[in-house]
Design an enzyme around this catalytic site. Structure first.
Site, mmCIF file in Angstrom:
data_model
loop_
_atom_site.group_PDB
_atom_site.id
_atom_site.type_symbol
_atom_site.label_atom_id
_atom_site.label_comp_id
_atom_site.label_asym_id
_atom_site.label_seq_id
_atom_site.Cartn_x
_atom_site.Cartn_y
_atom_site.Cartn_z
ATOM 1 N N GLN A 35 0.181 15.155 -19.244
ATOM 2 C CA GLN A 35 0.879 14.602 -18.082
ATOM 3 C C GLN A 35 2.376 14.416 -18.310
ATOM 4 O OE1 GLN A 35 -1.752 10.990 -18.242
ATOM 5 N NE2 GLN A 35 0.065 9.909 -17.550
ATOM 6 N N VAL A 47 1.668 -6.465 -11.664
ATOM 7 C CA VAL A 47 2.010 -7.718 -12.343
ATOM 8 C C VAL A 47 3.496 -7.643 -12.680
ATOM 9 C CG1 VAL A 47 1.541 -9.195 -14.327
ATOM 10 C CG2 VAL A 47 -0.336 -7.962 -13.228
ATOM 11 N N GLY A 71 -3.967 0.435 -11.943
ATOM 12 C CA GLY A 71 -2.961 -0.498 -11.438
ATOM 13 C C GLY A 71 -2.242 0.044 -10.204
ATOM 14 N N HIS A 96 -2.190 -4.455 -17.719
ATOM 15 C CA HIS A 96 -3.429 -3.903 -18.283
ATOM 16 C C HIS A 96 -4.436 -5.017 -18.582
ATOM 17 C CE1 HIS A 96 -0.382 -0.845 -19.955
ATOM 18 N NE2 HIS A 96 -1.119 -0.150 -19.113
ATOM 19 N N HIS A 133 0.341 -4.243 -21.607
ATOM 20 C CA HIS A 133 1.097 -5.389 -21.076
ATOM 21 C C HIS A 133 0.181 -6.177 -20.165
ATOM 22 C CE1 HIS A 133 1.390 -3.068 -17.407
ATOM 23 N NE2 HIS A 133 2.021 -2.088 -18.041
ATOM 24 N N MET A 137 -2.598 4.289 -21.472
ATOM 25 C CA MET A 137 -1.979 5.049 -22.557
ATOM 26 C C MET A 137 -1.574 4.078 -23.677
ATOM 27 S SD MET A 137 -0.085 8.245 -20.807
ATOM 28 C CE MET A 137 1.392 7.421 -20.252
ATOM 29 N N ARG A 147 7.193 1.280 -20.309
ATOM 30 C CA ARG A 147 8.518 1.900 -20.489
ATOM 31 C C ARG A 147 9.661 0.884 -20.407
ATOM 32 N NH1 ARG A 147 5.935 6.551 -17.714
ATOM 33 N NH2 ARG A 147 6.104 8.322 -19.126
HETATM 34 O O1 PAF Z 1 -1.665 5.103 -15.800
HETATM 35 C C1 PAF Z 1 -1.758 5.568 -16.952
HETATM 36 O O2 PAF Z 1 -1.535 4.882 -17.970
HETATM 37 C C2 PAF Z 1 -2.167 7.027 -17.147
HETATM 38 O O3 PAF Z 1 -1.593 7.843 -16.185
HETATM 39 C C3 PAF Z 1 -3.696 7.218 -17.204
HETATM 40 C C4 PAF Z 1 -4.372 6.876 -15.889
HETATM 41 C C5 PAF Z 1 -4.286 6.382 -18.328
HETATM 42 C C6 PAF Z 1 -4.017 8.696 -17.510
HETATM 43 O O4 PAF Z 1 -3.464 9.092 -18.726
#
Ligand code: PAF
Length: 284
Positions: A61, A176, A147, A37, A34, A30, A187
């Site tokens: 979500q 991590v 992750g 990712h 960091h 999203m 967050r």
């Molecule tokens: O883990 C996340 O950042 C989100 O839940 C994902 C898998 C990108 C789906 O929006």
């Protein structure tokens, strides 16, 4: 590095990569990247010659009372970090591109989406599996990386891929952590300096569980009680759950057995920020 905002263009780029014999890897995120990712992007590069990062804050979500509006976003920063990590394409669609007519069709992993996180966020996982299925259709990957910090999400995506016969390898990268143990999360920027200190109690509670297990404790309710007590000692902390489950089925584990790994998971609100953490613990 290309930035693609259009689904048809993304699909054409993935087709072209496939036609020229390249393995396609996708890291769905999203945004607000960091080190967790970036680690996934680097691992993607080891498994794919065409690496796609998706950056989309998925409204489906988030519940109406959650942080969709204030979720941190900084595309320019993401672009620079992704480029440095060796990304070929950032897929950065708008909300209208992904959901032009709302959404009538959902993908849901029934049991796994209801327990633990699902109890506290009832429509969350349905939104996750639906957007991940959509992103798979947009980016056509051979391999997708997620992750371990979102352990339940990762387990559910594995299950969805298996149940719906997606021809995609799923790789789950390790959590991590900051130097002091806090699991990296987009967050974490919400935390005030005092809350940031209290937030350490999540990784400390997992450490305590590991310690008790290494000293021979086999009763998970005793371990969970000790974790509860530790967390409750922090003034800004409120516990949603502390659980011990089988890492694949997410069934509750009551007694530990040698040689059977278990997954400890917790969700704790620190002030207004809800944090999750987990660890797979080997039982000696
Ligand atoms: O883990 C996340 O950042 C989100 O839940 C994902 C898998 C990108 C789906 O929006």
């Amino acid at each position: 590095m290309r930035i693609i905002t259009d689904i048809a263009e993304m699909q054409a780029a993935a087709d072209e990569a496939r036609l020229t014999g390249k393995r396609v890897g996708v890291v769905p995120t999203m945004g607000y990247l960091h080190e967790g990712h970036l680690n996934l992007l680097r691992t993607a590069r080891e498994h794919a010659r065409f690496v796609v990062l998706t950056a989309f804050v998925n409204p489906a979500q988030f519940a109406p009372n959650e942080d969709f509006e204030k979720y941190p976003r900084d595309f320019e920063r993401d672009r620079a970090l992704a480029e440095k990590a060796g990304t070929d394409v950032i897929f950065f669609p708008s909300r209208e591109e992904m959901y032009p007519n709302g959404c009538e069709t959902f993908v849901e992993v029934s049991h796994l989406s209801q327990v633990l996180e699902g109890e506290f966020r009832p429509t969350h996982f349905r939104g996750v599996t639906t957007i991940v299925a959509k992103l798979f259709n947009c980016t056509k990957p051979h391999v997708a990386l997620f992750g371990q910090k979102d352990a339940q999400q990762a387990a559910m995506i594995r299950r969805m891929v298996k149940d719906l016969n997606f021809d995609i390898e799923i790789i789950v990268g390790p959590i991590v952590r900051e130097a002091d143990g806090l699991a990296m999360s987009s967050r974490n920027v919400y935390l005030s300096p005092g809350e940031r200190k209290d937030a350490l109690v999540l990784s400390q509670a997992l450490h305590l569980a590991k310690d008790l297990i290494s000293r021979g404790e086999k009763d998970t309710s005793a371990i969970r009680s000790a974790m509860f007590l530790l967390i409750a000692g922090k003034p800004t902390a409120a516990i949603d759950y502390v659980a011990c489950v089988n890492p694949e089925t997410f069934q509750t584990v009551k007694a530990l057995h040698s040689g059977e790994p278990v997954l400890f998971l917790l969700a704790v609100r620190i002030g207004k920020t809800r944090l999750i953490d987990n660890e797979i613990i080997e039982v000696g």
